[in-house]
Enzyme design. Structure first.
Site, PDB file in Angstrom:
ATOM      1  N   LYS A  35     -22.768  39.658  -6.309  1.00 56.89           N
ATOM      2  CA  LYS A  35     -24.118  39.115  -6.146  1.00 56.89           C
ATOM      3  C   LYS A  35     -24.208  38.246  -4.893  1.00 56.89           C
ATOM      4  O   LYS A  35     -24.788  37.169  -4.909  1.00 56.89           O
ATOM      5  CB  LYS A  35     -24.508  38.321  -7.391  1.00 56.89           C
ATOM      6  N   CYS A  36     -23.670  38.731  -3.806  1.00 60.98           N
ATOM      7  CA  CYS A  36     -23.553  37.988  -2.554  1.00 60.98           C
ATOM      8  C   CYS A  36     -24.336  38.718  -1.469  1.00 60.98           C
ATOM      9  O   CYS A  36     -24.530  39.926  -1.541  1.00 60.98           O
ATOM     10  CB  CYS A  36     -22.059  37.918  -2.199  1.00 60.98           C
ATOM     11  N   GLY A  37     -24.764  37.994  -0.462  1.00 62.48           N
ATOM     12  CA  GLY A  37     -25.438  38.635   0.657  1.00 62.48           C
ATOM     13  C   GLY A  37     -24.561  39.652   1.363  1.00 62.48           C
ATOM     14  O   GLY A  37     -25.060  40.560   2.033  1.00 62.48           O
ATOM     15  N   LEU A  38     -23.243  39.534   1.206  1.00 59.86           N
ATOM     16  CA  LEU A  38     -22.307  40.466   1.851  1.00 59.86           C
ATOM     17  C   LEU A  38     -21.916  41.622   0.935  1.00 59.86           C
ATOM     18  O   LEU A  38     -21.150  42.501   1.341  1.00 59.86           O
ATOM     19  CB  LEU A  38     -21.049  39.716   2.304  1.00 59.86           C
ATOM     20  N   THR A  39     -22.436  41.650  -0.283  1.00 63.08           N
ATOM     21  CA  THR A  39     -22.092  42.691  -1.252  1.00 63.08           C
ATOM     22  C   THR A  39     -22.261  44.109  -0.709  1.00 63.08           C
ATOM     23  O   THR A  39     -21.450  44.985  -1.041  1.00 63.08           O
ATOM     24  CB  THR A  39     -22.887  42.489  -2.560  1.00 63.08           C
TER      25      THR A  39
END
Length: 158
Positions: A35-39
């Site tokens: 659930k990360c911007g880098l996912t």
């Protein structure tokens, strides 16, 4: 510990997997989060896995919830999310810590071998470590480094 092959890691079901199972193969070891911007980097990691697995590359994902609680509580949710949304077929291991008192021994070792720019601590999700066929950590990549940018380094060691 001499190299990464001396470590054992936990599968999602708790089974201990010796990294010696990957001996002779280069590895890209990544702390991940769902659930990360880098996912979306899961897509690039999967592409590296598909492109180089027949030449021996093993991409290994280690979910981590230490950075703003960006991982599911249940590891089954994590693995299902990765498979459904990004087609991940490389191994995803049990959730770990990468920093602090409870840091997984593998990541303590990786950080000791290749420090970051300012310290050895991992600053965010999707820090990547490239390991050669002899189990030596040869490079550390920042979270923002796209997996495709690592391809040339992978090709050098294949």
């Amino acid at each position: 510990m001499e190299n990464v092959y001396d470590f054992k890691v936990s599968a999602p079901n708790g089974e201990l997997i010796p990294l010696r199972d990957y001996e002779g193969k280069p590895m890209l070891i990544v702390n991940t989060a769902s659930k990360c911007g880098l996912t979306p980097q899961f897509k690039g990691l999967q592409e590296l896995h598909e492109r180089y697995q027949e030449q021996g590359l093993a991409v290994l994902g280690f979910p981590c919830d230490q950075f703003n609680n960006q991982e599911f509580e249940n590891i089954n949710e994590t693995t299902e999310f990765c498979q459904l949304n990004y087609g991940v077929s490389f191994p995803i291991f049990a959730k770990i810590d990468v920093n602090g008192e409870q840091a997984d021994p593998l990541f303590v070792y990786l950080k000791d071998q290749k420090k970051g720019v300012l310290s050895k601590n991992i600053k965010w999700n999707f820090t990547k470590f490239l390991v050669d066929q002899q189990g030596n950590v040869i490079e550390r990549y920042a979270p923002t480094t796209e997996p495709s940018a690592i391809a040339k380094d992978i090709e050098k060691i294949l």
